[in-house]
Scaffold this motif. Structure first.
Motif, PDB file in Angstrom:
ATOM      1  N   ASP A 515     -13.236 -50.959 -28.347  1.00  0.00           N
ATOM      2  CA  ASP A 515     -12.266 -52.042 -28.182  1.00  0.00           C
ATOM      3  C   ASP A 515     -11.990 -52.323 -26.707  1.00  0.00           C
ATOM      4  O   ASP A 515     -11.853 -53.485 -26.292  1.00  0.00           O
ATOM      5  N   ASN A 518     -14.914 -54.083 -25.079  1.00  0.00           N
ATOM      6  CA  ASN A 518     -15.003 -55.489 -25.492  1.00  0.00           C
ATOM      7  C   ASN A 518     -13.748 -56.269 -25.111  1.00  0.00           C
ATOM      8  O   ASN A 518     -13.420 -57.268 -25.735  1.00  0.00           O
ATOM      9  N   SER A 519     -13.094 -55.818 -24.066  1.00  0.00           N
ATOM     10  CA  SER A 519     -11.855 -56.452 -23.622  1.00  0.00           C
ATOM     11  C   SER A 519     -12.004 -56.908 -22.172  1.00  0.00           C
ATOM     12  O   SER A 519     -13.049 -56.681 -21.539  1.00  0.00           O
ATOM     13  N   LEU A 568      -4.666 -56.402 -20.272  1.00  0.00           N
ATOM     14  CA  LEU A 568      -4.615 -56.205 -21.725  1.00  0.00           C
ATOM     15  C   LEU A 568      -3.319 -56.712 -22.339  1.00  0.00           C
ATOM     16  O   LEU A 568      -3.064 -56.497 -23.523  1.00  0.00           O
ATOM     17  N   GLU A 571      -3.924 -58.607 -25.484  1.00  0.00           N
ATOM     18  CA  GLU A 571      -5.002 -58.102 -26.335  1.00  0.00           C
ATOM     19  C   GLU A 571      -4.450 -57.330 -27.536  1.00  0.00           C
ATOM     20  O   GLU A 571      -3.341 -56.784 -27.493  1.00  0.00           O
TER      21      GLU A 571
END
Length: 595
Positions: A515, A518-519, A568, A571
């Motif tokens: 995760d 893919n951020s 983030l 996110e």
């Protein structure tokens, strides 16, 4: 005997509360939740130090959030077999050794005048009004406030301890002491006669007498002298001080931490002597014994008080170190959800003890700080814990201010933590990996991560008809499929996960490492990987290395690139942490609205 339960109705911030107690009980909870109020309720009925005026009801004693004209404090005692209590309270103790004492505060709705009534009896139906707290001579409470005046108390208790020790000497000890006192008295008389001979003492004596004679002829009749007064053996012994000694030299006892230990040691010593010789049963209440002590000494003090005081003991504390030393079913966690304070699981409870059974009883496995939290974020392991603690700081989510704890369940499992937090009524949020596991001995697979969240939902006893209906339709599709997963399995995930989120149950897209890669922090991860990998390891992919080294990789990465976590903010990986923040803020907003 033991005070087994306290029932409070309409008293201060307790609308209706039932609190079970043990022989050794620890009361915890947030500031202003009512720990001191609970102790005051006990004191109204049992504290010998409170006068009749002190126990008169006041406006502040009536329920704070609704208009009420009376309140009740009911104390239930069990195993009332102590001879001193039984003989004094004949007729109000049941055949099965139970006793109830009750205080009722009354406010006249017209005149606003206040009064109280006292009751005693063997049962709720058998309570009869009594005129005074006559039972306190044999059944009472001894109380140490959190606001301790160390010096005054130590000086007073020093005299009490010396007196009690003196009263408990054997005949041989008395004879030996008398002989030694005679020798000391002779020495003190010699000292008294020699002190005036000191040059500076004699000079000072002459000066003051000369000045006094100038003021009045009356002073010519007698002289003023400096008298050490040491020859009075009783006063000399009374004036002995408590000091610290090192290498044969006496030192003044220093910091408040040491004074606090001396204070509590004197208190415990006096009570131990008293209990052995005075016919009474005393309940001991100590507020915040950890004051001024560092963590190791807090834990040791908790152990000391439990072993040195043989009466029933109730302690209030904000110390995780003290909490970690207590049996789990001896903890009373006070909670306020906006409708008055109450005790989670009704106080000391087998429910809490059973929740801890999976730990093999060692409470230290779960950080005791969680018991004081308003919300807990449960995550998989140490890398997740490191990540979320760092993320909270980068997103300006002050977990200490908000009273949020972030705990990893590594090696224990989510369910055990969930049972404990549920029993203590602590709000929690969980985030787990979206694992796909192979079913043993089959070429079939299952969505283990989603199934895990479903088990959390059920373990917590949640009730949601919509989710239950969806589970009845889709849960079977989460298991027994071949790879690649069929659409029915994917649909089950897509339908169930949003509903599980409503219960604070969150699923990774894959796992934390994937995760994050893919951020928006992918560039920072690549940069760290390239700059911190040996030449022959360059071919290793970033995610593979993250999973292989986990907490080590996470620690080193965060040390160099923690600022990148600000990216983030919006996110999905940050949502569980933000949810904890929402829970706490919503809880406090609700309380403010109630007030």
């Amino acid at each position: 005997m033991i005070l087994s339960t306290v029932e409070l109705n309409g008293f201060r911030n307790f609308k209706s509360a039932f609190v079970n107690l043990k022989d050794k009980s620890l009361i915890i909870g947030a500031n202003d939740v009512g720990k001191t109020n609970l102790i005051w309720a006990l004191r109204l009925l049992l504290d010998k130090g409170l006068s009749e005026y002190d126990i008169e009801p006041r406006d502040s004693d009536f329920y704070a959030y609704e208009e009420t004209h009376n309140f009740k404090i009911k104390l239930r005692f069990e195993n009332v077999t102590d001879e001193c209590v039984v003989s004094k309270l004949k007729g109000v103790i049941s055949d099965d050794a139970k006793l109830i004492l009750m205080y009722e505060g009354i406010c006249d709705p017209v005149t606003k005048s206040k009064s109280y009534k006292l009751f005693a009896g063997p049962s709720d139906d058998g309570l009869e009004e009594i005129q005074e707290r006559y039972y306190r001579k044999v059944l009472n409470l001894r109380y140490i406030s959190c606001r301790r005046d160390f010096h005054t108390y130590i000086n007073k208790e020093k005299h009490n301890l010396l007196y009690l020790a003196k009263e408990n000497r054997t005949g041989e000890q008395v004879a030996a002491d008398d002989q030694l006192i005679g020798e000391i008295s002779t020495s003190l008389t010699t000292i008294d006669s020699k002190i005036p001979q000191l040059t500076f003492v004699a000079n000072a004596t002459d000066i003051i007498n000369a000045e006094l004679k100038k003021l009045s002829l009356h002073h010519s009749r007698q002289d003023i002298v400096f008298n050490a007064g040491t020859s009075d053996i009783d006063n000399f012994i009374d004036d002995v001080s408590i000091s610290s000694k090192k290498d044969g030299k006496s030192l003044l006892i220093g910091g408040d931490g040491r004074l606090n230990q001396v204070y509590l040691s004197l208190w415990a010593a006096r009570n131990e002597i008293s209990e052995a010789n005075i016919q009474e049963v005393s309940l001991i209440c100590i507020e915040e014994p950890e004051a001024h002590l560092h963590p190791h000494q807090q834990r040791k003090l908790s152990e000391y008080l439990s072993s040195s005081i043989h009466s029933q003991v109730i302690i209030t504390s904000h110390s995780p170190q003290i909490a970690s030393e207590y049996s789990p079913n001896s903890i009373v966690r006070l909670v306020d959800r906006g409708a008055g304070t109450y005790a989670a699981s009704n106080g000391c409870s087998e429910i809490i003890e059973k929740a801890f059974n999976d730990f093999g009883y060692r409470m230290s496995i779960i950080p005791a700080e969680a018991f004081f939290a308003d919300a807990v974020l449960l995550v998989e392991g140490p890398s997740e814990e490191l990540f979320y603690k760092t993320l909270s700081r980068q997103l300006n989510i002050d977990t200490d201010r908000l009273n949020i704890s972030i705990l990893m369940v590594d090696g224990v499992g989510f369910k055990t933590f969930i049972k404990i937090l549920k029993s203590l009524e602590i709000k929690w949020v969980a985030r787990t990996d979206h694992d796909t596991f192979k079913i043993p001995q089959k070429e079939k697979y299952r969505y283990a991560g989603v199934q895990r969240l479903i088990s959390f939902y059920r373990a917590n006893g949640m009730a949601d008809n919509v989710l239950d209906d969806l589970l009845a339709t889709h849960e079977a599709n989460l298991s027994g499929f071949s790879l690649p997963a069929p659409q029915s399995a994917k649909d089950a995930v897509n339908v169930l996960v949003p509903e599980l989120i409503k219960h604070n149950l969150y699923l990774s897209n894959i796992d934390l490492e994937d995760d994050l890669y893919n951020s928006p922090i992918k560039t920072a991860l690549d940069e760290f990987h390239c700059n911190n990998t040996d030449e022959d390891e360059k071919v290793v992919d970033v995610v593979g290395r993250m999973k292989k080294k986990k907490a080590v990789f996470m620690y080193e990465f965060l040390k160099q690139h923690k600022d990148s976590l600000k990216q983030l903010e919006n996110e999905q990986v940050a949502v569980p942490l933000k949810r904890c923040e929402e829970i706490v803020k919503g809880y406090h907003e609700a309380n403010r609205a109630t007030v």
